[in-house]
Scaffold this active site. Structure first.
Site: not given
Length: 491
Positions: A265, A299
């Site tokens: 990720e 993020c």
């Protein structure tokens, strides 16, 4: 200007109760070298506490412990694994105030954001407690009629989780939960900036009876040195990493040598599209949440606001008003709604992104000047008239800076949204359902929020496309990242 933060007595008492050793083989212990490193308060730069600093020999001990625990944990009944995860969930919730305060101390973020993370992070433990007893296979007759097909799933083996500093609880539970539910021991290397939350979580698992070796926590100030021999070890079966694309690429290269399973990720550059028919009040509320969650250090944070020219000024003015109400201060202080950035490097990066954008022609509508004094405080900032191809639109800002550009057509908006190597999250605001489906399908992103600014959900698969990574965490998909598929042929 900020003043040096003085820790309240409650903060000091909490720090005194947190384990500081490495968690290996079911106990907290010092590094074999005796080394320690400092965990700092982003609100002042002062040292909060010293913790054990793992070396290669400690990583090796964690691996031996995990390998030794694998067979028994894999054979443990799914219901028993489930009940341990559920007990851990209950204990984290019981200690929610302590976890929230601890995260605000080591990360700097405002306490309300930390409270939200405790709620979110704990849910992964409950979710995967439920998924542990729902690992499905299948049994069918071969189409040719000459045999039967049995498909089953087994634990992948020892896993290594490398977690980031920005969500020190949730990024851990999102990896630990499915690993333990699947029957896989896991070694966690938390970020150097925020190891305390993970040590407190290890303490929870120890108290609820997790067998020794099933979970290890090895914080270190020299991550590459400690991680490399673990990845080089052929007994490591799985790597799960959350962090920058640059580091993710290096880890993928290392993992290729032993063909290890990986979940990555990585970076994001989320576009936030506001069409001319959008409910502007709703869009501003969503924009605020998508930008300012965790002070912008996320993020999934909206990185580029792409707003139709007809509503751009209304949207920008309203967003300025909302962001201008944030109260800057130490994250653990009462009334703070915007804490400091995590460290000097992040502070410098955010400040440079604003200076660079202004140099490209952007206009400062709010904030835009670094706050002098102790700590890494940067004000809520809004920039508009930003060229769509300006460098600030191509990299994660990871701070409280909203960058507004305009468009006039749907094609132009989609093209600008996709003009990045990243593809983690995206957001759309429109009242047109057909447009919502149409644009969602055209966006090159692993996750899309339609008329909502927070999309993370434990029951949904989290992950991106392009340079934002591979694999999925959370949802019913998440547990299969820690399982291998086996086909057994019967006559």
């Amino acid at each position: 200007m900020t003043e040096t933060a003085i820790l309240p007595a409650a903060c000091r008492d909490l720090l005194d109760s947190v384990p500081t050793g490495l968690f290996i083989d079911g106990r907290f212990r010092p590094a074999q070298s005796g080394a320690t490193f400092a965990v700092s308060d982003p609100a002042s730069g002062d040292t909060l506490i010293e913790v054990a600093d793992a070396g290669v020999e400690d990583a090796s001990a964690a691996m031996e412990s995990a390998v030794g625990a694998f067979d028994a944990w894999a054979a443990t009944a799914p219901r028993e694994r489930s009940e341990i995860l559920r007990a851990a969930f209950d204990l984290v919730r019981k200690r929610a105030d302590d976890f929230a305060l601890l995260m605000s101390l080591e990360l700097g973020r405002a306490l309300p954001d930390s409270v939200n993370e405790v709620n979110y992070g704990a849910e992964f433990l409950r979710w995967f407690a439920e998924e542990a007893v729902r690992i499905n296979g299948r049994y069918t007759t071969s189409p040719s009629g000459n045999g039967r097909i049995l498909v089953t799933h087994q634990p992948v083996g020892v896993a290594l989780a490398i977690t980031p500093w920005n969500f020190p609880l949730a990024m851990g539970t999102r990896k630990i939960g499915p690993a333990l539910a699947a029957g896989a021991p896991i070694i966690v290397k938390p970020a150097e900036e925020t190891p305390l939350t993970m040590l407190a979580l290890a303490q929870v698992f120890d108290e609820v009876g997790l067998p020794p070796g099933v979970l290890s926590v090895i914080q270190t100030s020299h991550a590459a040195q400690v991680s490399a021999p673990l990845i080089d070890d052929p007994r490591l079966a799985k790597i799960s990493f959350t962090g920058s694309t640059e580091v993710g690429r290096m880890l993928l290269g290392q993992a290729a040598q032993n063909v290890q399973r990986t979940s990555m990720e990585l970076g994001g550059n989320a576009p936030f599209l506001v069409f001319e028919d959008a409910d502007i009040d709703l869009a501003v509320q969503g924009a605020f949440l998508a930008k300012m969650r965790n002070g912008g250090e996320a993020c999934t944070a909206a990185n580029r606001f792409l707003v139709h020219a007809d509503v751009a000024e209304e949207f920008t003015s309203s967003l300025m008003d909302k962001m201008g109400q944030l109260q800057v201060g130490p994250g653990y202080a009462e009334g703070t709604t915007l804490g400091p950035l995590v460290n000097q490097q992040q502070f410098d990066s955010v400040a440079a992104s604003v200076v660079g954008a202004v140099g490209e022609g952007a206009r400062i509508r709010l904030g835009g000047e670094a706050i002098e004094g102790a700590g890494y405080f940067y004000p809520a900032t809004v920039l508009d008239e930003v060229p769509a191809d300006a460098p600030v639109t191509q990299a994660e800002i990871f701070g409280p800076v909203a960058v507004v550009s305009t468009f006039t057509t749907e094609d132009e908006a989609v093209s600008a949204a996709n003009a990045t190597e990243f593809g983690l999250a995206a957001y759309i605001y429109t009242r047109d359902v057909d447009r919502a489906f149409r644009v969602s399908e055209r966006l090159e992103s692993g996750m899309v929020g339609v008329n909502r600014g927070v999309i993370s959900d434990v029951a949904a698969p989290f992950g991106g496309v392009k340079q934002s990574g591979l694999g999925r965490e959370g949802g019913s998909e998440g547990i299969y990242e820690y399982l291998t598929t086996k086909y057994i042929a019967f006559t």
